[in-house]
Design a protein around this motif. Structure first.
Motif, mmCIF file in Angstrom:
data_model
loop_
_atom_site.group_PDB
_atom_site.id
_atom_site.type_symbol
_atom_site.label_atom_id
_atom_site.label_comp_id
_atom_site.label_asym_id
_atom_site.label_seq_id
_atom_site.Cartn_x
_atom_site.Cartn_y
_atom_site.Cartn_z
ATOM 1 N N PHE A 72 0.824 -1.210 0.000
ATOM 2 C CA PHE A 72 0.000 0.000 0.000
ATOM 3 C C PHE A 72 0.856 1.257 0.000
ATOM 4 O O PHE A 72 0.643 2.186 -0.756
ATOM 5 N N ASP A 73 1.845 1.292 0.885
ATOM 6 C CA ASP A 73 2.767 2.425 0.946
ATOM 7 C C ASP A 73 4.098 1.945 1.526
ATOM 8 O O ASP A 73 4.244 0.782 1.873
ATOM 9 N N LYS A 74 5.052 2.852 1.629
ATOM 10 C CA LYS A 74 6.390 2.452 2.100
ATOM 11 C C LYS A 74 6.374 1.900 3.519
ATOM 12 O O LYS A 74 7.197 1.064 3.872
ATOM 13 N N SER A 75 5.432 2.323 4.332
ATOM 14 C CA SER A 75 5.399 1.853 5.722
ATOM 15 C C SER A 75 4.934 0.399 5.827
ATOM 16 O O SER A 75 5.135 -0.230 6.855
ATOM 17 N N SER A 76 4.344 -0.146 4.777
ATOM 18 C CA SER A 76 3.826 -1.524 4.838
ATOM 19 C C SER A 76 4.719 -2.524 4.103
ATOM 20 O O SER A 76 4.324 -3.666 3.894
ATOM 21 N N ILE A 77 5.920 -2.127 3.760
ATOM 22 C CA ILE A 77 6.789 -2.985 2.952
ATOM 23 C C ILE A 77 7.148 -4.287 3.659
ATOM 24 O O ILE A 77 7.294 -5.312 3.017
ATOM 25 N N ASP A 78 7.264 -4.273 4.965
ATOM 26 C CA ASP A 78 7.621 -5.501 5.680
ATOM 27 C C ASP A 78 6.410 -6.316 6.129
ATOM 28 O O ASP A 78 6.555 -7.339 6.773
ATOM 29 N N GLU A 79 5.216 -5.883 5.789
ATOM 30 C CA GLU A 79 4.016 -6.594 6.209
ATOM 31 C C GLU A 79 3.660 -7.709 5.225
ATOM 32 O O GLU A 79 3.871 -7.575 4.025
ATOM 33 N N PHE A 80 3.141 -8.788 5.756
ATOM 34 C CA PHE A 80 2.619 -9.879 4.930
ATOM 35 C C PHE A 80 1.116 -9.660 4.874
ATOM 36 O O PHE A 80 0.416 -9.842 5.862
ATOM 37 N N GLU A 81 0.627 -9.234 3.738
ATOM 38 C CA GLU A 81 -0.748 -8.768 3.648
ATOM 39 C C GLU A 81 -1.771 -9.903 3.598
ATOM 40 O O GLU A 81 -1.537 -10.950 3.003
ATOM 41 N N THR A 82 -2.911 -9.649 4.205
ATOM 42 C CA THR A 82 -4.011 -10.603 4.249
ATOM 43 C C THR A 82 -4.415 -11.034 2.846
ATOM 44 O O THR A 82 -4.790 -12.182 2.621
ATOM 45 N N GLY A 83 -4.328 -10.117 1.904
ATOM 46 C CA GLY A 83 -4.718 -10.423 0.527
ATOM 47 C C GLY A 83 -3.948 -11.585 -0.074
ATOM 48 O O GLY A 83 -4.462 -12.295 -0.944
ATOM 49 N N ILE A 84 -2.733 -11.821 0.388
ATOM 50 C CA ILE A 84 -1.951 -12.954 -0.109
ATOM 51 C C ILE A 84 -2.611 -14.254 0.329
ATOM 52 O O ILE A 84 -2.798 -15.177 -0.475
ATOM 53 N N PHE A 85 -3.000 -14.350 1.597
ATOM 54 C CA PHE A 85 -3.704 -15.535 2.084
ATOM 55 C C PHE A 85 -5.016 -15.727 1.334
ATOM 56 O O PHE A 85 -5.370 -16.832 0.944
ATOM 57 N N GLU A 86 -5.746 -14.638 1.153
ATOM 58 C CA GLU A 86 -7.034 -14.724 0.465
ATOM 59 C C GLU A 86 -6.860 -15.225 -0.961
ATOM 60 O O GLU A 86 -7.633 -16.068 -1.433
ATOM 61 N N ALA A 87 -5.835 -14.734 -1.645
ATOM 62 C CA ALA A 87 -5.590 -15.157 -3.026
ATOM 63 C C ALA A 87 -5.182 -16.627 -3.086
ATOM 64 O O ALA A 87 -5.702 -17.391 -3.914
ATOM 65 N N LEU A 88 -4.256 -17.030 -2.233
ATOM 66 C CA LEU A 88 -3.816 -18.433 -2.225
ATOM 67 C C LEU A 88 -4.984 -19.361 -1.890
ATOM 68 O O LEU A 88 -5.163 -20.401 -2.525
ATOM 69 N N ALA A 89 -5.775 -18.987 -0.897
ATOM 70 C CA ALA A 89 -6.908 -19.816 -0.502
ATOM 71 C C ALA A 89 -7.972 -19.882 -1.588
ATOM 72 O O ALA A 89 -8.744 -20.832 -1.646
#
Length: 172
Positions: A72-89
């Motif tokens: 989303f922005d530079k502050s979230s670069i180290d976050e593992f986003e929920t959307g990744i789980f949603e996409a994989l699932a």
């Protein structure tokens, strides 16, 4: 019908949908200025569907082969986003901007995600994948395998196994 993250990305009984995947690639998250910069490079390859929630959001994923993750922005670069789980699932393979390697390793997803460092590299990867449906299928399967290993029931089974082992040691 259920459309929560927990139902779609966490439940053992969840069906990712093996129906026809009519869309090659989708980005269906909120479009921030940073994401807009990345999306300009891949706009002709990816279907951008922002501001989608609930069933519409998960339908987008279940009809796509590839899901795109951009921070989303530079502050979230180290976050593992929920959307990744949603996409994989939901049965998508994921092409993502670089993630924290420790988090990816802890989740056992090193082989399940394709990580890129720039919008140009993302474009190159997507064009290559579009010409290689067998690679997309293989990554989708690796993603589903990683998702299964990270579901609540699988994690609970590991905790029970460790608890049983500790109990066996303390009894002897």
């Amino acid at each position: 019908s259920r459309c929560s993250v927990m139902h779609n990305a966490g439940a053992k009984e969840h069906d990712a949908g093996n129906g026809e995947r009519t869309r090659f690639a989708v980005f269906n998250r909120e479009v921030s200025p940073r994401r807009k910069h990345w999306l300009r490079e891949i706009a002709d390859i990816v279907d951008v569907r922002s501001e989608r929630y609930g069933n519409s959001y998960f339908t987008d994923l279940r009809t796509s082969q590839v899901s795109i993750n951009i921070h989303f922005d530079k502050s979230s670069i180290d976050e593992f986003e929920t959307g990744i789980f949603e996409a994989l699932a939901s049965g998508c393979m994921v092409v993502t901007e670089t993630l924290n390697p420790r988090t990816v390793a802890e989740l056992g997803m090193q082989d399940a995600l394709i990580q890129v460092r720039s919008p140009q590299q993302m474009r190159h990867v997507l064009l290559t994948l579009r010409e290689s449906p067998e690679d997309v299928r293989a990554y989708r399967q690796l993603g589903m395998d990683a998702m299964v290993a990270n579901r609540w029931d699988a994690r609970a089974a590991k905790m029970i196994e460790k608890f049983d082992a500790l109990c066996a040691v303390s009894i002897s």
